[in-house]
Design an enzyme around this catalytic site. Structure first.
Site, PDB file in Angstrom:
ATOM      1  N   TYR A 256     -24.047  17.245  27.080  1.00  0.00           N
ATOM      2  CA  TYR A 256     -22.936  17.809  27.851  1.00  0.00           C
ATOM      3  C   TYR A 256     -21.990  18.509  26.890  1.00  0.00           C
ATOM      4  O   TYR A 256     -21.637  17.971  25.839  1.00  0.00           O
ATOM      5  CB  TYR A 256     -22.178  16.690  28.590  1.00  0.00           C
TER       6      TYR A 256
ATOM      7  N   GLU B  76     -18.086  24.957  31.251  1.00  0.00           N
ATOM      8  CA  GLU B  76     -18.792  23.681  31.176  1.00  0.00           C
ATOM      9  C   GLU B  76     -20.294  23.904  31.237  1.00  0.00           C
ATOM     10  O   GLU B  76     -20.766  24.671  32.078  1.00  0.00           O
ATOM     11  CB  GLU B  76     -18.358  22.772  32.326  1.00  0.00           C
TER      12      GLU B  76
END
Ligand code: GDP
Ligand code: MN
Length: 380
Positions: free
Chosen positions: A101, A190
């Site tokens: 991530y 993101e």
């Protein structure tokens, strides 16, 4: 402004963040053609402005054009938490060995961009932050110094990425993502998941990209990406008229001048036992046309049962506002009752104007609390 995954990936590509090749498709036939062109296995992905598409059945693998068409038929029209799927992104499927991530957000508290990186990707980052906070590597960037390679290394070691090949690629991606974040005036970039393939290649499998609305004038090509059909019609109208409008969930429509007064009006509505349906800030101006525009936006919300117009005139003149209200009543077919409280600059004149005209569904009330009670009563 939130971008679709495919639009965010387009920006990633421009800044050199590695992504898979893909095509946009609006119909099952286009999905078939896309799969044909891309060749091999593809992934058919719902394009909606919300996350968790995988769990909701909005992301499916397909082995060729036939399957891509069938999966597209299943996904198009799907309702993913209130977002109906009208666009698909068909992408060459990736093999996944690891899911990481990576994100950059603007941390308002620190007034700095904040990087977050963890090898625990693919899942909700909030969950990682709660259950395994040590796995999350965080780093603020000084906007004037820029993002330095030593900071990238600190992030990578902090996240526990140990493979030298991965380290090198992630280092490169971090710099490019930062360039995309700054270059596009983003509030959020993101990548979840950032994957490592079995061959050791690192790339962005997903994109969540939010651009600062106030910077869109610098990026006409990004501003054009806005999907007007996906926006709430009231919000679209508000944007078009330059009205500050926020949708809420109750029954009383609220108009006021100035953020502080509007916020306290929300509180007083709650105190009176009601719930605001939305609110509109007329700002410092509050000229007649501004009032007409704001009333058009607020009354167009089907949830609005009554309206509370709360004005404390400073720069805003209450007589101007009163004229605006009368004009709006003439021009728009407003069915909801409007409770008006005017105070401050030219309040007496404003009230006189309203009293003289005395339209049927207008209720002038002298104080804010009384006005709120009245508006709540009328919303029942
Ligand atoms: P989200 O659910 O909205 O966050 O959508 P993502 O784009 O992150 O996809 C969700 C999940 O689908 C990923 O975490 C992967 O596990 C899976 N997925 C997406 N693309 C691919 C792909 O190309 N190949 C494989 N094997 N899985 C994929
Ligand atoms: Mn994702």
């Amino acid at each position: 402004m939130d971008l679709y995954e495919y639009q965010g990936k387009e920006l990633f590509r421009r800044y050199g963040v590695p992504v898979s090749d893909g095509r946009l498709a609006m119909s099952p036939e286009e999905a078939r053609a896309a799969a044909q062109e891309l060749g091999g296995q593809v992934v058919v992905k719902a394009q909606v402005l919300t996350g968790g598409r995988g769990k909701a059945g909005g992301i499916k693998l397909a082995d060729g054009p036939d399957e891509a068409e069938a999966r597209a038929r299943e996904i198009l029209g799907l309702d993913i938490r209130g977002h109906v799927v009208r666009r698909l992104w068909v992408e060459r499927a990736s093999e996944i060995a690891k899911e990481y991530y990576l994100s950059i957000t603007f941390d308002r508290g620190a007034k700095k961009p904040l990087f977050m990186l963890t090898t625990e990707g693919g899942v909700d980052i909030e969950e990682v932050a709660e259950t395994n906070p040590d796995a999350l590597s965080r780093l603020h960037v000084d906007a004037l110094e820029g993002f330095q390679p030593y900071q990238a290394r600190r992030l990578i070691y902090g996240a526990g990425i140990e493979d030298p090949g991965e380290q090198k690629q992630v280092l490169d991606i971090l710099g490019k993502l930062y360039a995309a974040f700054v270059g596009a005036d983003a509030m959020l970039c993101e990548v979840n998941p950032l994957i490592v393939t079995p061959e050791g290649e690192v790339k962005a499998l997903d994109s969540k990209f939010t651009v600062d609305d106030n910077a869109l004038y610098k990026h006409p090509e990004i501003a054009e990406m806005r999907d007007l059909s996906a926006a709430d019609p009231q919000e679209a109208l508000a944007r078009e008229r330059g009205v500050t409008y926020v949708k809420l969930d109750g029954e009383v429509g609220i108009l006021g001048n100035g953020a502080g007064l509007v916020m306290s009006t929300l509180d007083v509505i709650a105190l009176a036992g009601g719930r605001p349906a939305n609110f509109c800030d007329l700002g410092g101006g509050g000229d007649a046309q501004g009032v007409v525009d704001a009333l058009e936006v607020v009354t167009g919300d089907p949830q609005v049962r009554s309206i509370l117009f709360n004005i404390f005139g400073g720069i805003t003149r209450c007589d101007e506002v009163a004229r605006g209200i009368l004009q709006a009543l003439e021009r728009l077919a407003i069915e909801q009752p409007i409770v008006v409280r005017l105070d401050g600059t030219n309040a007496g004149e404003g009230r006189r104007i309203l009293e003289e005209a005395s339209p049927v569904n207008l209720h002038p009330v002298p104080t804010m609390l009384e006005a709120a009670r009245r508006a709540v009563e009328l919303s029942r």
